[in-house]
Design a protein around this motif. Structure first.
Motif, PDB file in Angstrom:
ATOM      1  N   ASN A 175       0.809  -1.214   0.000  1.00  0.00           N
ATOM      2  CA  ASN A 175       0.000   0.000   0.000  1.00  0.00           C
ATOM      3  C   ASN A 175       0.847   1.270   0.000  1.00  0.00           C
ATOM      4  O   ASN A 175       0.300   2.376   0.118  1.00  0.00           O
ATOM      5  CB  ASN A 175      -0.936   0.007   1.218  1.00  0.00           C
ATOM      6  CG  ASN A 175      -2.120  -0.919   1.025  1.00  0.00           C
ATOM      7  OD1 ASN A 175      -2.680  -0.998  -0.060  1.00  0.00           O
ATOM      8  ND2 ASN A 175      -2.509  -1.640   2.073  1.00  0.00           N
ATOM      9  N   GLY A 176       2.170   1.126  -0.102  1.00  0.00           N
ATOM     10  CA  GLY A 176       3.026   2.286  -0.225  1.00  0.00           C
ATOM     11  C   GLY A 176       3.557   2.852   1.074  1.00  0.00           C
ATOM     12  O   GLY A 176       4.122   3.956   1.090  1.00  0.00           O
ATOM     13  N   PHE A 177       3.424   2.119   2.179  1.00  0.00           N
ATOM     14  CA  PHE A 177       3.910   2.590   3.473  1.00  0.00           C
ATOM     15  C   PHE A 177       5.348   2.124   3.702  1.00  0.00           C
ATOM     16  O   PHE A 177       5.810   1.140   3.122  1.00  0.00           O
ATOM     17  CB  PHE A 177       3.008   2.076   4.601  1.00  0.00           C
ATOM     18  CG  PHE A 177       1.613   2.625   4.556  1.00  0.00           C
ATOM     19  CD1 PHE A 177       1.332   3.894   5.042  1.00  0.00           C
ATOM     20  CD2 PHE A 177       0.564   1.876   4.035  1.00  0.00           C
ATOM     21  CE1 PHE A 177       0.050   4.398   5.012  1.00  0.00           C
ATOM     22  CE2 PHE A 177      -0.729   2.376   3.997  1.00  0.00           C
ATOM     23  CZ  PHE A 177      -0.990   3.643   4.479  1.00  0.00           C
ATOM     24  N   LYS A 178       6.042   2.838   4.578  1.00  0.00           N
ATOM     25  CA  LYS A 178       7.419   2.489   4.929  1.00  0.00           C
ATOM     26  C   LYS A 178       7.428   1.663   6.208  1.00  0.00           C
ATOM     27  O   LYS A 178       6.789   2.038   7.198  1.00  0.00           O
ATOM     28  CB  LYS A 178       8.255   3.755   5.123  1.00  0.00           C
ATOM     29  CG  LYS A 178       8.445   4.584   3.856  1.00  0.00           C
ATOM     30  CD  LYS A 178       9.274   5.825   4.137  1.00  0.00           C
ATOM     31  CE  LYS A 178      10.671   5.462   4.600  1.00  0.00           C
ATOM     32  NZ  LYS A 178      11.512   6.665   4.843  1.00  0.00           N
ATOM     33  N   VAL A 179       8.146   0.544   6.193  1.00  0.00           N
ATOM     34  CA  VAL A 179       8.168  -0.353   7.342  1.00  0.00           C
ATOM     35  C   VAL A 179       9.601  -0.604   7.785  1.00  0.00           C
ATOM     36  O   VAL A 179      10.544  -0.504   6.996  1.00  0.00           O
ATOM     37  CB  VAL A 179       7.468  -1.698   7.018  1.00  0.00           C
ATOM     38  CG1 VAL A 179       6.065  -1.473   6.493  1.00  0.00           C
ATOM     39  CG2 VAL A 179       8.281  -2.493   5.997  1.00  0.00           C
ATOM     40  N   ASN A 180       9.740  -0.935   9.062  1.00  0.00           N
ATOM     41  CA  ASN A 180      11.049  -1.266   9.613  1.00  0.00           C
ATOM     42  C   ASN A 180      10.814  -2.127  10.846  1.00  0.00           C
ATOM     43  O   ASN A 180       9.675  -2.341  11.266  1.00  0.00           O
ATOM     44  CB  ASN A 180      11.840  -0.008   9.972  1.00  0.00           C
ATOM     45  CG  ASN A 180      13.340  -0.237   9.914  1.00  0.00           C
ATOM     46  OD1 ASN A 180      13.831  -1.315  10.239  1.00  0.00           O
ATOM     47  ND2 ASN A 180      14.091   0.780   9.487  1.00  0.00           N
ATOM     48  N   GLU A 181      11.881  -2.618  11.447  1.00  0.00           N
ATOM     49  CA  GLU A 181      11.774  -3.405  12.659  1.00  0.00           C
ATOM     50  C   GLU A 181      12.918  -3.068  13.603  1.00  0.00           C
ATOM     51  O   GLU A 181      13.990  -2.661  13.175  1.00  0.00           O
ATOM     52  CB  GLU A 181      11.753  -4.907  12.354  1.00  0.00           C
ATOM     53  CG  GLU A 181      12.944  -5.406  11.562  1.00  0.00           C
ATOM     54  CD  GLU A 181      12.818  -6.870  11.176  1.00  0.00           C
ATOM     55  OE1 GLU A 181      11.888  -7.538  11.634  1.00  0.00           O
ATOM     56  OE2 GLU A 181      13.673  -7.339  10.400  1.00  0.00           O
TER      57      GLU A 181
END
Length: 300
Positions: A175-181
């Protein structure tokens, strides 16, 4: 906080989580979604409910994704934290997760680098995480962590069903979101046992196929069905060419299984290609309707 038969844990987890949220200096609420528990969770929550601790009870057990869907439909905050009710997620890690979110990410997952789970569960999760990363192209190491912090915009974009809670990072990227962990501490379960049995791995695999299809071929179904169709059709054509040459050389082919196989492959290929074209037609009509609606709204 989805909960299924976690009455013993909720008594300890909710006060600890509330204390950690107070320390953040933000306004907050805890929303517990009872996923059809039969262990007295409803009674326990009567004493735990307050102006900042809300409780929703599902009439029957629908699974974690269903519980999350209900919860996401009722949250009101600017940021949403997903946390399991078994006590394994440490609410004291929230400042670290918020710090990463402030760097411009929309989703931060708590990566359990050292897991306090059974040997089988730890190692099957490694296989699952590796397969998910390879198939989806999303570079993460702990997709299945139930500990997540996200923006409200991302939370509103999610539709949870089946076992899709395992693939929230993949859906977010799509959906175009930025993710990280970020690495978080992972504790042993406070009380009771895990509610997930061996069947979850098979269901998870099927949902991985679903997610791959949704994130790759939703806007271009012909690439999938047409590709399969042309591949099968090519194999069928080769078989029929072989049969034609054999016939020209004087051999009897009427009863040969290869002839039936070639015809079958070509028929299946035509069906797959037709299915792909119908899918493209539906995608095109849906997009055209959206463009017409947008144009009409602009004119007004």
């Amino acid at each position: 906080m989805p909960a299924y038969n976690e009455a013993e844990n909720l008594v300890e987890v909710i006060p600890a989580t509330a204390a950690a949220l107070d320390a953040l200096g933000r306004s907050w609420e805890i929303l517990v979604v009872d996923d059809g528990s039969t262990d007295g969770t409803r009674t326990v929550m009567k004493d735990l409910r307050s102006s900042t601790v809300r409780y929703i009870r599902m009439r029957r057990n629908g699974g974690k994704s269903a519980a999350l869907e209900v919860g996401l439909n009722h949250v009101a905050g600017e940021y949403v934290v997903l946390m399991d009710a078994d006590g394994q997620d440490d609410p004291a890690e929230l400042p670290k997760m918020f710090a990463k979110l402030d760097e411009g990410y929309d989703l931060v997952t708590g990566r359990r680098e050292v897991r306090n789970d059974r040997f089988i569960k730890r190692n099957t999760s490694k296989i699952y995480n590796g397969a998910t990363s390879m198939v989806t192209g999303v570079k993460m190491k702990d997709f299945n962590s139930g500990y997540k912090l996200m923006t409200r915009e991302l939370a509103d974009s999610l539709e949870m069903y089946g076992e899709l809670h395992r693939y929230i990072p993949v859906l977010a990227v799509w959906n175009g979101f930025k993710v990280n962990e970020v690495t978080v501490e992972h504790h042993e379960r406070l009380h009771g046992t895990s509610k997930f049995g061996p069947a979850r791995f098979w269901r998870g695999f099927l949902d991985l196929v679903t997610v791959k299809f949704l994130t790759t071929y939703t806007a271009r179904p012909f690439h999938l069905f047409g590709g399969i169709g042309f591949g099968i059709g090519f194999a069928g054509t080769l078989v029929l060419v072989w049969m034609t040459i054999s016939k020209l050389l004087g051999h009897e082919i009427g009863q040969r299984p290869a002839l039936q196989l070639g015809v079958l492959l070509v028929v299946v290929a035509v069906q797959m290609i037709s299915l792909g074209l119908l899918g493209e037609l539906m995608v095109n009509l849906r997009r055209r309707d959206r463009l017409d609606s947008t144009a009409e709204g602009d004119l007004s």
